[in-house]
Design a protein around this motif. Structure first.
Motif, PDB file in Angstrom:
ATOM      1  N   THR A   1      30.721   4.136   6.574  1.00  0.00           N
ATOM      2  CA  THR A   1      29.788   3.777   5.498  1.00  0.00           C
ATOM      3  C   THR A   1      28.959   4.969   5.040  1.00  0.00           C
ATOM      4  O   THR A   1      28.211   4.855   4.076  1.00  0.00           O
ATOM      5  N   MET A   2      29.093   6.099   5.719  1.00  0.00           N
ATOM      6  CA  MET A   2      28.284   7.274   5.392  1.00  0.00           C
ATOM      7  C   MET A   2      28.753   7.899   4.082  1.00  0.00           C
ATOM      8  O   MET A   2      29.954   7.933   3.789  1.00  0.00           O
ATOM      9  N   PRO A   3      27.805   8.402   3.296  1.00  0.00           N
ATOM     10  CA  PRO A   3      28.160   9.002   2.005  1.00  0.00           C
ATOM     11  C   PRO A   3      29.208  10.107   2.095  1.00  0.00           C
ATOM     12  O   PRO A   3      30.070  10.200   1.224  1.00  0.00           O
ATOM     13  N   ILE A   4      29.184  10.902   3.149  1.00  0.00           N
ATOM     14  CA  ILE A   4      30.150  12.004   3.249  1.00  0.00           C
ATOM     15  C   ILE A   4      31.589  11.479   3.294  1.00  0.00           C
ATOM     16  O   ILE A   4      32.501  12.105   2.765  1.00  0.00           O
ATOM     17  N   PHE A   5      31.801  10.322   3.885  1.00  0.00           N
ATOM     18  CA  PHE A   5      33.138   9.730   3.926  1.00  0.00           C
ATOM     19  C   PHE A   5      33.470   9.066   2.592  1.00  0.00           C
ATOM     20  O   PHE A   5      34.552   9.263   2.044  1.00  0.00           O
ATOM     21  N   VAL A   6      32.517   8.263   2.084  1.00  0.00           N
ATOM     22  CA  VAL A   6      32.750   7.514   0.851  1.00  0.00           C
ATOM     23  C   VAL A   6      32.970   8.458  -0.326  1.00  0.00           C
ATOM     24  O   VAL A   6      33.922   8.295  -1.102  1.00  0.00           O
ATOM     25  N   GLU A   7      32.114   9.459  -0.468  1.00  0.00           N
ATOM     26  CA  GLU A   7      32.210  10.392  -1.595  1.00  0.00           C
ATOM     27  C   GLU A   7      33.497  11.209  -1.579  1.00  0.00           C
ATOM     28  O   GLU A   7      33.967  11.646  -2.627  1.00  0.00           O
ATOM     29  N   ASN A   8      34.078  11.404  -0.402  1.00  0.00           N
ATOM     30  CA  ASN A   8      35.315  12.175  -0.292  1.00  0.00           C
ATOM     31  C   ASN A   8      36.557  11.297  -0.160  1.00  0.00           C
ATOM     32  O   ASN A   8      37.660  11.806   0.053  1.00  0.00           O
ATOM     33  N   GLY A   9      36.379   9.980  -0.275  1.00  0.00           N
ATOM     34  CA  GLY A   9      37.505   9.058  -0.255  1.00  0.00           C
ATOM     35  C   GLY A   9      38.252   8.987   1.061  1.00  0.00           C
ATOM     36  O   GLY A   9      39.449   8.703   1.081  1.00  0.00           O
ATOM     37  N   VAL A  10      37.563   9.219   2.165  1.00  0.00           N
ATOM     38  CA  VAL A  10      38.228   9.188   3.474  1.00  0.00           C
ATOM     39  C   VAL A  10      37.691   8.072   4.364  1.00  0.00           C
ATOM     40  O   VAL A  10      37.984   8.029   5.560  1.00  0.00           O
ATOM     41  N   GLU A  11      36.934   7.159   3.781  1.00  0.00           N
ATOM     42  CA  GLU A  11      36.287   6.124   4.584  1.00  0.00           C
ATOM     43  C   GLU A  11      37.272   5.180   5.268  1.00  0.00           C
ATOM     44  O   GLU A  11      36.920   4.516   6.229  1.00  0.00           O
ATOM     45  N   ASP A  12      38.500   5.118   4.790  1.00  0.00           N
ATOM     46  CA  ASP A  12      39.473   4.249   5.447  1.00  0.00           C
ATOM     47  C   ASP A  12      40.428   5.000   6.374  1.00  0.00           C
ATOM     48  O   ASP A  12      41.273   4.392   7.013  1.00  0.00           O
ATOM     49  N   SER A  13      40.272   6.323   6.469  1.00  0.00           N
ATOM     50  CA  SER A  13      41.186   7.073   7.335  1.00  0.00           C
ATOM     51  C   SER A  13      40.470   7.936   8.376  1.00  0.00           C
ATOM     52  O   SER A  13      41.011   8.166   9.447  1.00  0.00           O
ATOM     53  N   PHE A  14      39.286   8.422   8.085  1.00  0.00           N
ATOM     54  CA  PHE A  14      38.559   9.240   9.061  1.00  0.00           C
ATOM     55  C   PHE A  14      37.877   8.339  10.081  1.00  0.00           C
ATOM     56  O   PHE A  14      37.526   7.200   9.798  1.00  0.00           O
ATOM     57  N   THR A  15      37.667   8.876  11.275  1.00  0.00           N
ATOM     58  CA  THR A  15      37.039   8.128  12.368  1.00  0.00           C
ATOM     59  C   THR A  15      35.731   8.805  12.772  1.00  0.00           C
ATOM     60  O   THR A  15      35.376   9.865  12.253  1.00  0.00           O
ATOM     61  N   PHE A  16      35.075   8.221  13.756  1.00  0.00           N
ATOM     62  CA  PHE A  16      33.877   8.846  14.307  1.00  0.00           C
ATOM     63  C   PHE A  16      34.209  10.220  14.884  1.00  0.00           C
ATOM     64  O   PHE A  16      33.421  11.146  14.785  1.00  0.00           O
ATOM     65  N   PHE A  17      35.398  10.356  15.470  1.00  0.00           N
ATOM     66  CA  PHE A  17      35.813  11.659  15.991  1.00  0.00           C
ATOM     67  C   PHE A  17      35.884  12.693  14.864  1.00  0.00           C
ATOM     68  O   PHE A  17      35.502  13.845  15.045  1.00  0.00           O
ATOM     69  N   ASP A  18      36.397  12.284  13.708  1.00  0.00           N
ATOM     70  CA  ASP A  18      36.458  13.201  12.563  1.00  0.00           C
ATOM     71  C   ASP A  18      35.049  13.594  12.111  1.00  0.00           C
ATOM     72  O   ASP A  18      34.795  14.751  11.793  1.00  0.00           O
ATOM     73  N   LEU A  19      34.131  12.627  12.101  1.00  0.00           N
ATOM     74  CA  LEU A  19      32.742  12.932  11.740  1.00  0.00           C
ATOM     75  C   LEU A  19      32.157  13.939  12.721  1.00  0.00           C
ATOM     76  O   LEU A  19      31.514  14.911  12.314  1.00  0.00           O
ATOM     77  N   ALA A  20      32.389  13.715  14.004  1.00  0.00           N
ATOM     78  CA  ALA A  20      31.872  14.641  15.020  1.00  0.00           C
ATOM     79  C   ALA A  20      32.436  16.042  14.794  1.00  0.00           C
ATOM     80  O   ALA A  20      31.713  17.037  14.910  1.00  0.00           O
TER      81      ALA A  20
END
Length: 163
Positions: A121-140
């Motif tokens: 739900t974080m803007p960095i995922f949503v704005e880059n269109g990866v909210e359905d493929s990136f995980t918490f590990f990717d965020l870390a």
């Protein structure tokens, strides 16, 4: 026949995530025995992202502070705590504050799955269109973390090395 056995053994070892970098990092992990017990399980996660150019110690500590602040704003006590360790705060530790939580690999993965749901739900995922493929590990990994350790704070620990 003996050669096939060794090829299969090495293949299974590599497929299980028990890679040489994970072992080398464990030997230098001075946090074992202080913040968490010796990890029973380890894995290496190959991230789809790379650390952000601005990812630094301050950003990682800021992430932990922000997450902690949001937990403390809830009307109930936190079930676990996040903290960053290492000279550059490159190691993320997630420790349970209650008995009988995160005391198995499956419960630890459930907490990490919950954190993936939050991260998506974080803007960095949503704005880059990866909210359905990136995980918490990717965020870390984007934040520059190199290792995540999940522990029940007593007997169990699982480590994820971010590649």
């Amino acid at each position: 026949m003996r050669g096939i056995f060794w090829v299969l053994a090495v293949t299974l070892l590599l497929a299980s995530g028990a890679t040489q970098p994970a072992v080398a990092q464990e030997e230098n992990d001075r946090h074992i025995g202080y913040y968490y017990p010796h990890p029973q399980t380890q894995e290496t996660f190959v991230s789809r992202g790379r650390p952000l150019p601005q990812a630094d110690r301050q950003m990682r500590v800021g992430f932990v502070v922000g997450y902690t602040t949001s937990q403390l704003e809830q009307p109930y006590p936190p079930e676990f705590v996040l903290y960053a360790k290492g000279a550059e705060a490159q190691k993320l530790i997630i420790a349970s504050l209650d008995d009988d939580r995160m005391n198995t690999l499956y419960r630890a993965r459930a907490v990490l799955a919950m954190m993936t749901a939050i991260a998506r739900t974080m803007p960095i995922f949503v704005e880059n269109g990866v909210e359905d493929s990136f995980t918490f590990f990717d965020l870390a990994k984007l934040l520059g973390f190199e290792q995540i350790t999940v522990t029940d704070g007593r007997d169990f620990a699982h480590q994820v090395f971010l590649d």
